[in-house]
Design a protein around this motif. Sequence first.
Motif, PDB file in Angstrom:
ATOM      1  N   LEU A 227      12.950   8.848 -39.958  1.00 44.62           N
ATOM      2  CA  LEU A 227      12.370   7.799 -39.132  1.00 44.62           C
ATOM      3  C   LEU A 227      13.437   7.222 -38.217  1.00 44.62           C
ATOM      4  CD1 LEU A 227      11.876   4.544 -41.245  1.00 44.62           C
ATOM      5  CD2 LEU A 227      13.048   6.531 -42.137  1.00 44.62           C
ATOM      6  N   THR A 228      12.995   6.613 -37.115  1.00 50.42           N
ATOM      7  CA  THR A 228      13.919   5.971 -36.188  1.00 50.42           C
ATOM      8  C   THR A 228      13.579   4.490 -36.057  1.00 50.42           C
ATOM      9  OG1 THR A 228      12.592   6.372 -34.194  1.00 50.42           O
ATOM     10  CG2 THR A 228      14.134   8.113 -34.862  1.00 50.42           C
ATOM     11  N   ILE A 229      14.606   3.716 -35.755  1.00 54.39           N
ATOM     12  CA  ILE A 229      14.439   2.269 -35.634  1.00 54.39           C
ATOM     13  C   ILE A 229      13.531   1.932 -34.450  1.00 54.39           C
ATOM     14  CG2 ILE A 229      15.685   0.104 -35.201  1.00 54.39           C
ATOM     15  CD1 ILE A 229      18.131   1.440 -36.584  1.00 54.39           C
ATOM     16  N   GLN A 230      13.718   2.673 -33.358  1.00 56.19           N
ATOM     17  CA  GLN A 230      12.930   2.373 -32.162  1.00 56.19           C
ATOM     18  C   GLN A 230      11.436   2.633 -32.386  1.00 56.19           C
ATOM     19  OE1 GLN A 230      15.022   4.844 -29.373  1.00 56.19           O
ATOM     20  NE2 GLN A 230      16.610   3.303 -28.958  1.00 56.19           N
ATOM     21  N   ASP A 231      11.103   3.736 -33.070  1.00 52.14           N
ATOM     22  CA  ASP A 231       9.693   4.067 -33.299  1.00 52.14           C
ATOM     23  C   ASP A 231       9.067   3.254 -34.429  1.00 52.14           C
ATOM     24  OD1 ASP A 231       9.692   5.911 -31.273  1.00 52.14           O
ATOM     25  OD2 ASP A 231      10.057   7.640 -32.582  1.00 52.14           O
ATOM     26  N   THR A 232       9.903   2.802 -35.373  1.00 55.40           N
ATOM     27  CA  THR A 232       9.371   2.105 -36.549  1.00 55.40           C
ATOM     28  C   THR A 232       9.111   0.629 -36.269  1.00 55.40           C
ATOM     29  OG1 THR A 232      10.570   3.665 -37.946  1.00 55.40           O
ATOM     30  CG2 THR A 232       9.769   1.682 -39.014  1.00 55.40           C
ATOM     31  N   GLY A 233       9.756   0.077 -35.238  1.00 53.67           N
ATOM     32  CA  GLY A 233       9.477  -1.313 -34.896  1.00 53.67           C
ATOM     33  C   GLY A 233      10.649  -2.247 -35.037  1.00 53.67           C
ATOM     34  N   GLY A 234      11.868  -1.706 -35.114  1.00 51.04           N
ATOM     35  CA  GLY A 234      13.041  -2.563 -35.170  1.00 51.04           C
ATOM     36  C   GLY A 234      13.741  -2.557 -36.522  1.00 51.04           C
ATOM     37  N   THR A 235      14.765  -3.376 -36.608  1.00 52.21           N
ATOM     38  CA  THR A 235      15.636  -3.380 -37.781  1.00 52.21           C
ATOM     39  C   THR A 235      14.894  -3.745 -39.062  1.00 52.21           C
ATOM     40  OG1 THR A 235      17.568  -3.919 -36.437  1.00 52.21           O
ATOM     41  CG2 THR A 235      17.688  -4.445 -38.779  1.00 52.21           C
ATOM     42  N   ARG A 236      14.239  -4.889 -39.088  1.00 48.75           N
ATOM     43  CA  ARG A 236      13.570  -5.340 -40.311  1.00 48.75           C
ATOM     44  C   ARG A 236      12.439  -4.394 -40.713  1.00 48.75           C
ATOM     45  NH1 ARG A 236      15.321  -7.597 -44.481  1.00 48.75           N
ATOM     46  NH2 ARG A 236      14.095  -6.040 -45.578  1.00 48.75           N
ATOM     47  N   ALA A 237      11.690  -3.945 -39.752  1.00 46.60           N
ATOM     48  CA  ALA A 237      10.580  -3.038 -40.059  1.00 46.60           C
ATOM     49  C   ALA A 237      11.098  -1.726 -40.639  1.00 46.60           C
ATOM     50  CB  ALA A 237       9.749  -2.773 -38.804  1.00 46.60           C
ATOM     51  N   THR A 238      12.238  -1.253 -40.132  1.00 49.34           N
ATOM     52  CA  THR A 238      12.800   0.010 -40.639  1.00 49.34           C
ATOM     53  C   THR A 238      13.335  -0.158 -42.047  1.00 49.34           C
ATOM     54  OG1 THR A 238      13.399   0.597 -38.364  1.00 49.34           O
ATOM     55  CG2 THR A 238      14.402   1.889 -40.132  1.00 49.34           C
TER      56      THR A 238
END
Length: 507
Positions: A227-238
């Motif tokens: 998974l990537t931070i950009q696609d997942t929705g940011g730091t906390r979401a990742t």
Amino acid sequence: MAKPLVLHPSDTIAVLTERAKAGDDPLGLGVALVAPVSSGHKVARVAMAAGTPVIKFGQFIGQTTVAVAAGDHVHTHNCVFANPEKDYAISADLAAAQLAIPRTDRLTFDGYARADGRIGTRNFIALVATVNCSATVIRRAASEIGASGLLDDYANVDGIVALAHGTGCGMANSGRGFDILDRVLWGHAIHPNVGATVFVGLGCEVMQIARMQSHFGDAGTDRFHALTIQDTGGTRATIDAIKAHVAEILPQVNAITRTPQPMSALRVALQCGGSDGFSSITANPALGIASDLIVGQGGTAILSETPEIYGAEQLLLRRAADEKIAEKLIAQIKWWEDYAAQNGGSMDNNPSPGNKQGGITTILEKSLGAAAKAGSTPLTEVYDYGETVTQAGFVFMDTPGYDPVSVTGQIAGGAQIVVFTTGRGSAFGSKPAPTIKLATSDRLFNQMPDDMDMNTGDILSGGVSMADKGREIFDLIRATASGQVTKSEALDLGDNEFVPWQIGAVM
């Protein structure tokens, strides 16, 4: 005082086994020392004119810069590095090396059998950052999982390891630097000590998640997740997504249990750091005996740290299984000579200040001790950094001498155990492969009891034979492979020692 050690009849120096005071005459030559000399340091057995070769272990370790009287302290003030003659007698000792392979009953350890046929000594879940931008995310996720108590009900899972690093972008998208990082990340992801892997990227970096996915394809999605931070929705979401995935796969990773496995499945990484004048006399040759026993079981012993075998490579080349293998090692030595020169360095930049305080004067002296870890059996293969090790026996992997970088390459190659000798002391540990640390002296073992797994100083102080100590190390390797916790594991070291070799332009 105790009589200094003479390690070979042709040696021009002897090694002090205890500190000598000013006025002492440790060799009984009627020559008093003008200043104290620490244990592990050298004193001259004979008078030497300026420019005379200094001999230890029957080998050249440097030359005098001034006239040295018999009984004088020999160290950096009067002995310097000089380029050794490269008299390579390739495979000259191969027959004797083949006879040195121990013929013993085959033993087992309790390990984790993986689907690809390899055997693990630990069972981790790995969070692998493809780029420095995702380092904090995986570290935070691992920390929160650990603090939550989520792992408490999964006895067969050794933990979550966050493999973060400082590169993955600002680099060329092809070439040696890129290939090294690719090998290291993938080598850790598929390591036999890893039950499942989560790759985490930012999304726009050079080392793309798609590159990792191309390794395993659809067939590997049960063991590998990305998974990537950009696609997942940011730091906390990742972080939350990582935690949710780990919670989902824990039962699957925990389902495996230890079963008896052949010692031939072991790949053991050989390391030394914080070396001193006793490293070459106690811990390193004792580890060499253990390495031979591993080879005798059909396993693999991996020597590395190319700059720290410099000047001793001829001893390895003499037992190369064939000329092709020898030429690989020679090419690596030449590359390092050019690399050091291009960067304004010298191959004698090593030993470190601490090594010198411990009695090591030149890289040639240090290399002779380092090479002793490799025992006496044939050199069966030479590998590039992080390359998967497939050949059994004693092999060599090209790495820098810097311990974290070197061990990272060895583990990427598949080493499930690391054995690390130290004379000055080391606080090193590694994941997902545990590190066993061997102290070269009673002093160090007593001084750092929470870090040292075994004392080899009793070879000198207690009259323990080299063969018995080597067998003791072998038994400790076997017990560790079966799950016995090392001192560095008890201290939870290893998360910050994952350091891929960064080579090439940073752009």
